[in-house]
Scaffold this motif. Structure first.
Motif, PDB file in Angstrom:
ATOM      1  N   GLY A   1      -3.425  69.976  89.782  1.00 11.70           N
ATOM      2  CA  GLY A   1      -2.362  69.620  90.721  1.00 11.70           C
ATOM      3  C   GLY A   1      -2.793  68.589  91.730  1.00 11.70           C
ATOM      4  N   ALA A   2      -3.895  67.891  91.433  1.00  8.99           N
ATOM      5  CA  ALA A   2      -4.497  66.975  92.405  1.00  8.99           C
ATOM      6  C   ALA A   2      -3.995  65.543  92.285  1.00  8.99           C
ATOM      7  CB  ALA A   2      -6.018  67.009  92.284  1.00  8.99           C
ATOM      8  N   GLY A   3      -2.858  65.329  91.628  1.00  8.00           N
ATOM      9  CA  GLY A   3      -2.278  63.997  91.589  1.00  8.00           C
ATOM     10  C   GLY A   3      -2.264  63.386  90.210  1.00  8.00           C
ATOM     11  N   PRO A   4      -1.548  62.274  90.053  1.00  7.03           N
ATOM     12  CA  PRO A   4      -1.367  61.653  88.739  1.00  7.03           C
ATOM     13  C   PRO A   4      -2.648  61.039  88.192  1.00  7.03           C
ATOM     14  CG  PRO A   4      -0.453  60.259  90.461  1.00  7.03           C
ATOM     15  CD  PRO A   4      -0.843  61.545  91.116  1.00  7.03           C
ATOM     16  N   THR A   5      -2.701  60.962  86.869  1.00 10.18           N
ATOM     17  CA  THR A   5      -3.803  60.338  86.150  1.00 10.18           C
ATOM     18  C   THR A   5      -3.191  59.430  85.086  1.00 10.18           C
ATOM     19  OG1 THR A   5      -4.037  61.857  84.267  1.00 10.18           O
ATOM     20  CG2 THR A   5      -4.988  62.572  86.377  1.00 10.18           C
ATOM     21  N   PRO A   6      -3.998  58.653  84.374  1.00  8.22           N
ATOM     22  CA  PRO A   6      -3.437  57.826  83.294  1.00  8.22           C
ATOM     23  C   PRO A   6      -2.787  58.634  82.178  1.00  8.22           C
ATOM     24  CG  PRO A   6      -5.606  57.032  83.925  1.00  8.22           C
ATOM     25  CD  PRO A   6      -5.420  58.333  84.621  1.00  8.22           C
ATOM     26  N   TYR A   7      -2.986  59.961  82.173  1.00  6.20           N
ATOM     27  CA  TYR A   7      -2.439  60.817  81.121  1.00  6.20           C
ATOM     28  C   TYR A   7      -1.242  61.630  81.606  1.00  6.20           C
ATOM     29  CZ  TYR A   7      -7.272  59.680  80.064  1.00  6.20           C
ATOM     30  OH  TYR A   7      -8.457  59.003  79.896  1.00  6.20           O
ATOM     31  N   SER A   8      -0.668  61.267  82.746  1.00  6.74           N
ATOM     32  CA  SER A   8       0.395  62.067  83.349  1.00  6.74           C
ATOM     33  C   SER A   8       1.742  61.923  82.647  1.00  6.74           C
ATOM     34  CB  SER A   8       0.561  61.702  84.829  1.00  6.74           C
ATOM     35  OG  SER A   8      -0.581  62.050  85.565  1.00  6.74           O
ATOM     36  N   ARG A   9       1.910  60.898  81.845  1.00  7.62           N
ATOM     37  CA  ARG A   9       3.158  60.693  81.094  1.00  7.62           C
ATOM     38  C   ARG A   9       4.377  60.733  82.023  1.00  7.62           C
ATOM     39  NH1 ARG A   9       3.183  64.982  76.450  1.00  7.62           N
ATOM     40  NH2 ARG A   9       2.307  66.271  78.099  1.00  7.62           N
ATOM     41  N   PHE A  10       4.342  59.916  83.054  1.00  4.85           N
ATOM     42  CA  PHE A  10       5.456  59.728  83.992  1.00  4.85           C
ATOM     43  C   PHE A  10       5.681  60.923  84.928  1.00  4.85           C
ATOM     44  CE2 PHE A  10       6.486  57.412  80.045  1.00  4.85           C
ATOM     45  CZ  PHE A  10       6.360  56.110  80.533  1.00  4.85           C
ATOM     46  N   SER A  11       4.781  61.920  84.927  1.00  4.00           N
ATOM     47  CA  SER A  11       4.938  63.041  85.851  1.00  4.00           C
ATOM     48  C   SER A  11       4.223  62.725  87.164  1.00  4.00           C
ATOM     49  CB  SER A  11       4.378  64.324  85.246  1.00  4.00           C
ATOM     50  OG  SER A  11       2.966  64.324  85.296  1.00  4.00           O
ATOM     51  N   ASP A  12       4.428  63.598  88.153  1.00  3.18           N
ATOM     52  CA  ASP A  12       3.854  63.351  89.476  1.00  3.18           C
ATOM     53  C   ASP A  12       2.421  63.850  89.612  1.00  3.18           C
ATOM     54  OD1 ASP A  12       4.167  66.116  89.636  1.00  3.18           O
ATOM     55  OD2 ASP A  12       5.958  65.992  90.895  1.00  3.18           O
TER      56      ASP A  12
END
Length: 509
Positions: A128-139
């Motif tokens: 839950g520490a923020g978006p990554t390149p693997y977040s697929r448009f999620s927060d």
């Protein structure tokens, strides 16, 4: 901007068990750069400690008092970095609900690094520490609700003796997060020797990158299963080892009545740990077809399906390892032999122990089938049934039988059917001749009184959402001793109250 918490200048100047004394040894970060993306967590505002496991902290050498420090919440929200940590997000792929989903990865998780302990390496991961390149448009965020559930269940499963990732703490923030409604953000710190998944291997297989596939397999063998290096075929031995550990893990789930809810291959640990607590649940009124995840419309991950899905997932892992092992027939033979043998043996041992049998006899598997059929017909609460059974005498007098059996008989809709089953159960006990005191103690040690029922988690969540974290601490204290009689927590052994009848859990978190 993530400030770093400075390391202590010397051991003499830092108190034993302080945050600054954590000794990082980041083995996963030493793999080639293709396996992950290095990036820092995204800070959260106004963070505070929601839940803290002193037992988990002690396992990595942290004193309980560290949880009271302002720096603790800052570190485990991802706002400050400990010296020696190398935050990264790992890439993997996987099958979700039986369909290939392609590249996935740590979409909201940051691996801080590995910490050396007396019992081996433990990786710390912020979820839950923020978006990554693997977040697929999620927060890239997690909400307080799901974070509390994962925190409590991770520690509950550990106390039940079931292989699992653990949870150090939950850090909350007023930052809004939009799901079905507007909720608030939280970060749960997960702990495990490794977070490598079946899908980590599927990723490289799907890309036809055998070099990376081999590198990852070598990493797992050398770091966690070095004895396999001495076998004639280490990669085949690795698959057999994973199959055996997965089988025993799922046998534990079935015996205690745990439902994972989302057994996708990217949620399956290569070390045989319970991983990724999403829409999980514990069986209450027994129903082998129960689905704990209301997003699972087909019932793929229903309780009765879990052993079969574990087997299917191992075929997917074996397929990913084919270039290292050989022909598909060989892979199938390895998986079938190791998984089926270990699952059958482990479940039979666990389930017969729950019934108070000292050993396994011919016919016990049939008796277990009759027992679960009885539970299904009578809608018996899984945990309360076995716990009440643990207190019954093996050979009561005719005069005392009605009185001593009443706590169990009162759970039955059809008491005559219950009485008939008890006669069969006592006849089986009589063949072993164990004295009641020893048998009852053994049964209490494997039949918990307390589990994390959905209503218990929900009550703690509702208080926490109102700013009162005391129930999170209270529930954790209870669940860390699930087999003990704890009079102060008797309310947490109760059946669901009327208000909890409509509770349902989805993948949204």
């Amino acid at each position: 901007m993530n400030a770093r918490l400075p390391a202590a200048p010397s051991p003499a100047r830092a108190p034993l068990g302080a945050l600054e004394t954590l000794c990082f040894d980041n083995r996963f970060a030493q793999l080639p750069a293709a396996f992950y993306t290095r990036l820092a967590p995204r800070p959260l505002p106004a963070v505070s400690l929601v839940g803290f496991s002193a037992n988990a902290a002690a396992s990595i050498g942290l004193a309980a008092e560290e949880g009271l420090r302002a720096e603790f919440a800052e570190v485990f929200a991802g706002n400050r970095l400990l010296t020696g940590s190398e935050p990264l997000a790992a890439v993997y792929s996987g099958h979700q609900f039986g369909s290939w989903s392609g590249q996935l990865g740590d979409g909201r998780a940051h691996l801080l690094g590995g910490v050396r302990t007396a019992d081996g390496m433990v990786e710390l991961q912020l979820k839950g520490a923020g978006p990554t390149p693997y977040s697929r448009f999620s927060d890239g965020r997690a909400v307080l609700r799901s974070s509390i559930r994962e925190f409590l269940c991770s520690e509950a499963m550990h106390a039940l003796g079931i292989p699992t990732t653990r949870a150090l703490c939950v850090i909350g923030s007023p930052e809004p997060v939009i799901r079905e409604t507007v909720e608030t953000a939280a970060v749960v710190t997960r702990m495990a020797p490794s977070f490598v998944r079946f899908g980590s291997f599927e990723h490289w297989s799907a890309l036809d990158r055998e070099a990376e596939l081999r590198t990852l397999a070598d990493y797992i063998i050398d770091e966690f299963r070095p004895q396999l290096r001495e076998t004639p075929e280490p990669y085949a031995a690795l698959l057999a080892d994973v199959a055996a550990r997965t089988a025993e893990l799922i046998a534990h789930w079935q015996a205690v009545g745990f439902m994972h809810g989302v057994m996708n291959t990217d949620n399956m640990s290569i070390l045989g740990l319970t991983l990724d607590y999403g829409p999980f649940g514990f069986m209450e009124a027994y129903n082998a077809s129960h689905i704990c995840n209301h997003s699972d419309h087909s019932g793929r991950y229903a309780f009765r399906m879990q052993p079969r899905i574990g087997h299917w997932n191992l075929y997917a892992l074996g397929d990913a390892l084919q270039s290292l092992i050989g022909h598909p027939d060989k892979i199938r033979e390895i998986v079938d032999r190791s998984y089926v043998e270990h699952y059958d043996r482990k479940f039979l041992a666990l389930a017969t122990a729950k019934l108070g049998f000292a050993g396994v006899e011919a016919g016990d598997a049939d008796f277990l089938g009759e027992t679960y059929g009885l539970m299904q017909r009578q809608h018996l609460d899984h945990t309360q049934f076995f716990r009440a059974l643990s207190a019954l005498p093996g050979n009561p007098s005719r005069e005392s039988r009605a009185h001593c059996d009443a706590p169990l008989r009162d759970q039955f809709i059809d008491r005559d059917e219950g009485d008939a089953w008890l006669l069969s159960w006592r006849a089986r006990l009589a063949r072993e001749g164990r004295d009641d005191a020893r048998r009852q103690a053994a049964m209490r040690a494997c039949n918990p009184k307390y589990i994390l029922r959905n209503w218990i988690a929900e009550a703690a969540i509702r208080k926490a959402q109102a700013g009162d974290f005391s129930e999170v601490a209270r529930v954790l204290a209870c669940l860390q001793r699930p087999f003990d009689e704890q009079a102060e927590f008797d309310d947490l052994a109760a059946l669901p109250p009327d208000w909890a009848a409509g509770l349902s859990i989805s993948c949204s978190s």
